[in-house]
Write a protein that holds these residues in place. Structure first.
Motif, short mmCIF file in Angstrom:
data_model
loop_
_atom_site.label_atom_id
_atom_site.label_comp_id
_atom_site.label_asym_id
_atom_site.label_seq_id
_atom_site.Cartn_x
_atom_site.Cartn_y
_atom_site.Cartn_z
N VAL A 1 -2.68 130.79 -4.70
CA VAL A 1 -1.69 130.13 -5.55
C VAL A 1 -0.50 131.04 -5.85
O VAL A 1 0.65 130.59 -5.91
N ALA A 2 -0.76 132.33 -6.05
CA ALA A 2 0.27 133.26 -6.52
C ALA A 2 1.55 133.27 -5.68
O ALA A 2 2.65 133.41 -6.25
N PRO A 3 1.49 133.14 -4.34
CA PRO A 3 2.74 133.20 -3.57
C PRO A 3 3.78 132.16 -3.97
O PRO A 3 4.98 132.40 -3.83
N LEU A 4 3.35 131.00 -4.48
CA LEU A 4 4.31 129.99 -4.90
C LEU A 4 5.10 130.40 -6.13
O LEU A 4 6.14 129.81 -6.43
N PHE A 5 4.63 131.43 -6.84
CA PHE A 5 5.26 131.83 -8.10
C PHE A 5 5.87 133.22 -8.02
O PHE A 5 6.22 133.81 -9.04
N GLU A 6 6.01 133.75 -6.82
CA GLU A 6 6.67 135.05 -6.67
C GLU A 6 8.16 134.91 -6.93
O GLU A 6 8.73 133.82 -6.77
N PRO A 7 8.83 135.98 -7.38
CA PRO A 7 10.28 135.90 -7.65
C PRO A 7 11.05 135.43 -6.43
O PRO A 7 10.73 135.79 -5.29
N GLY A 8 12.05 134.60 -6.68
CA GLY A 8 12.88 134.08 -5.59
C GLY A 8 12.48 132.66 -5.21
O GLY A 8 11.56 132.07 -5.77
N ILE A 9 13.17 132.12 -4.24
CA ILE A 9 12.94 130.75 -3.78
C ILE A 9 11.67 130.71 -2.93
O ILE A 9 11.52 131.47 -1.97
N GLN A 10 10.76 129.79 -3.28
CA GLN A 10 9.53 129.62 -2.52
C GLN A 10 9.52 128.24 -1.88
O GLN A 10 9.98 127.25 -2.46
N ARG B 1 1.02 127.46 5.32
CA ARG B 1 0.01 128.50 5.11
C ARG B 1 -0.61 128.38 3.72
O ARG B 1 -1.82 128.61 3.55
N VAL B 2 0.20 128.01 2.72
CA VAL B 2 -0.32 127.85 1.37
C VAL B 2 -1.31 126.69 1.33
O VAL B 2 -2.42 126.81 0.78
N HIS B 3 -0.93 125.55 1.92
CA HIS B 3 -1.81 124.39 1.88
C HIS B 3 -3.09 124.65 2.67
O HIS B 3 -4.17 124.18 2.29
N ALA C 1 10.09 120.97 -0.91
CA ALA C 1 10.88 121.60 -1.98
C ALA C 1 10.97 123.11 -1.80
O ALA C 1 10.01 123.76 -1.38
N ARG C 2 12.11 123.64 -2.15
CA ARG C 2 12.31 125.09 -2.23
C ARG C 2 12.80 125.38 -3.64
O ARG C 2 13.94 125.05 -4.00
N LEU C 3 11.91 125.97 -4.44
CA LEU C 3 12.18 126.18 -5.86
C LEU C 3 11.85 127.61 -6.27
O LEU C 3 10.94 128.22 -5.70
N ASP C 4 12.55 128.10 -7.27
CA ASP C 4 12.23 129.40 -7.85
C ASP C 4 11.26 129.15 -9.00
O ASP C 4 11.66 129.03 -10.17
N MET C 5 9.98 129.08 -8.68
CA MET C 5 8.97 128.78 -9.68
C MET C 5 8.76 129.94 -10.64
O MET C 5 8.35 129.75 -11.78
N HIS C 6 9.04 131.15 -10.19
CA HIS C 6 8.93 132.31 -11.08
C HIS C 6 9.91 132.16 -12.25
O HIS C 6 9.53 132.31 -13.42
N ALA C 7 11.16 131.86 -11.92
CA ALA C 7 12.17 131.70 -12.96
C ALA C 7 11.85 130.50 -13.87
O ALA C 7 12.13 130.54 -15.07
N ALA D 1 -3.16 134.14 -16.06
CA ALA D 1 -4.26 134.95 -15.52
C ALA D 1 -4.34 134.83 -14.01
O ALA D 1 -4.62 135.81 -13.29
N THR D 2 -4.06 133.63 -13.50
CA THR D 2 -4.09 133.40 -12.05
C THR D 2 -2.98 134.20 -11.37
O THR D 2 -3.20 134.84 -10.33
N LEU D 3 -1.78 134.16 -11.94
CA LEU D 3 -0.66 134.87 -11.34
C LEU D 3 -0.85 136.38 -11.41
O LEU D 3 -0.36 137.13 -10.56
N ALA D 4 -1.58 136.83 -12.45
CA ALA D 4 -1.90 138.26 -12.54
C ALA D 4 -3.04 138.63 -11.62
O ALA D 4 -3.36 139.82 -11.47
N GLN D 5 -3.66 137.61 -11.01
CA GLN D 5 -4.80 137.78 -10.12
C GLN D 5 -5.90 138.60 -10.82
O GLN D 5 -6.47 139.53 -10.26
N ASP D 6 -6.17 138.17 -12.06
CA ASP D 6 -7.16 138.83 -12.91
C ASP D 6 -8.35 137.88 -13.06
O ASP D 6 -8.31 136.96 -13.91
#
Length: 416
Positions: free
Chosen positions: A338-347, A353-355, A397-403, A302-307
């Motif tokens: 929070v959502a930017p950390l879970f966007e497709p690709g390496i984050q 800026r996130v912190h 860390a640089r991780l693909d959290m979406h995947a 729900a958070t990632l859907a920003q609902d």
């Protein structure tokens, strides 16, 4: 450990902390660094439950004032050691004549924690071991210390944390500390984890020497490594490998075995020369029921859907919202942070800026504590995951959290 003197000093630290929190609450100036220094000096000498609580608080990098968090973080790496004479007394009580077992024991510890400290030793067979020795007298003062910690935790009401949540956090801490008094249980956990992860060439876990393990001394093989907290200046490739290993291990812990190592402070993890992840401390391991994990993933989805409405529904299902009126605007801003950390690709977990957005949201979260509350039965799990998040931040860390999360979200749907 003398109970009366400890109680008096803990009460003094509690009064000083309460005064600082009250000044802050009323809009006054508070010298958080000075308070942190006082807490560090007092708690590093006293050890025990209060020091453990401060170490837990130090992991809340996004909640505490930075100067206070930085001082409390020193308790994870610079705590005042107990004199060797006191530690030797415990070893003699457990082993008898030390010279019959060891050819050498280093009298200067290389680690000091809240419940015990660690010394290297060499057996007559030439094997280098690590002896984790419980502080003498700790069992006798534990319940008294816990009573004082409970009084100190009542200060959280000034931050609008309901008493029921404070009581739940206290019971979580108390149960964990009582369990940590028996080092045989930790030796058994080491054996279990070594068997569980024998297939992981990138994970190293010390081997307990059961014949030398007692309720107050944990003997295990020495595994050399650079602590995670000291890896910030390490080569990027090494940090990224450790970050990936840490994320892989946490996923397997939760979704394959339904357990979680619940003491995520950076001194419990390290990297060896081969770039493998070393897991040192297994004094706190908690079960994670699949149903609870699935519900937490509903909140993440729900958070990632920003609902915001779905976020509120998920939080209610977790038992984590009280009062009337969902703070929908706060949900929206939290999701946007929070959502930017879970966007497709390496984050990049090192993206300040996130912190910054998370830290800026913290006062608003505390202000809404009469409506938003962490569920009482997920406090330890939430704190642990938060601690590992900050470990990934420290590693840059640089991780693909979406995947990584998509299969987990699909798993959660199958649980319902």
């Amino acid at each position: 450990m003398r109970e009366r003197g400890r109680t008096r000093r803990l009460l003094g630290l509690g009064a000083r902390t309460g005064s600082a929190m009250l000044r802050s609450r009323l809009g006054g100036e508070t010298n958080w660094r000075a308070l942190g220094e006082a807490l560090f000096d007092g708690l590093s000498e006293l050890k025990g439950p209060a020091m453990k609580l401060a170490q837990i608080m130090a992991q809340w990098d996004d909640v505490l004032p930075p100067d206070l968090a930085n001082e409390l973080a020193r308790l994870q790496r610079q705590a005042e050691p107990m004199p060797w004479s006191d530690i030797r007394e415990t070893l003699v009580a457990e082993y008898g004549n030390l010279e019959d077992i060891f050819s050498h024991i280093e009298t200067v510890p290389f680690a000091s924690a809240s419940m015990g400290q660690v010394h290297k030793a060499v057996t007559h067979d030439g094997e280098t071991l690590v002896l984790k020795v419980q502080y003498p007298g700790l069992r006798e003062v534990l319940e008294s210390d816990l009573a004082q910690v409970k009084r100190m935790m009542r200060l959280g009401r000034w931050l609008r944390v309901p008493q029921v949540r404070l009581d739940a956090l206290f019971e979580e801490l108390a149960e964990s500390l009582r369990g940590e008094l028996d080092y045989r249980a930790e030796a058994d956990a080491l054996e279990r984890y070594r068997q569980r992860y024998a297939h992981c060439e990138w994970l190293v876990i010390p081997e307990p020497r059961q014949a030398l393990c007692t309720s107050r001394v944990l003997a295990m093989t020495f595994v050399d490594g650079v602590p995670l907290r000291d890896l910030e200046a390490a080569p990027d490739a090494q940090r990224q490998a450790i970050a990936s290993h840490l994320a892989d291990w946490l996923t397997e812990e939760l979704f394959t075995h339904g357990e979680l190592h619940a003491d995520p402070h950076a001194g419990n993890f390290a990297s060896d020369e081969q770039g493998r992840l070393i897991l040192y401390d297994l004094g706190a391991v908690i079960p994670v029921p699949p149903a609870r994990l699935a519900t937490m993933l509903d909140l993440l989805e729900a958070t990632l859907a920003q609902d915001p409405m779905a976020m509120d529904t998920a939080l209610l299902a977790l038992g984590g919202r009280q009062g009337e009126g969902a703070p929908l605007a706060l949900y929206r801003e939290s999701a946007a942070a929070v959502a930017p950390l879970f966007e497709p690709g390496i984050q990049d977990f090192g993206d300040v800026r996130v912190h910054r957005r998370l830290r800026e949201l913290s006062p608003r979260v505390w202000a809404a504590m009469d409506r938003i509350q962490p569920p009482a039965d997920t406090l330890l799990l939430s704190r642990t995951l938060n601690g590992h998040y900050w470990n990934l931040v420290r590693l840059g860390a640089r991780l693909d959290m979406h995947a990584r999360t998509q299969p987990l979200l699909a798993w959660a749907k199958r649980q319902h």
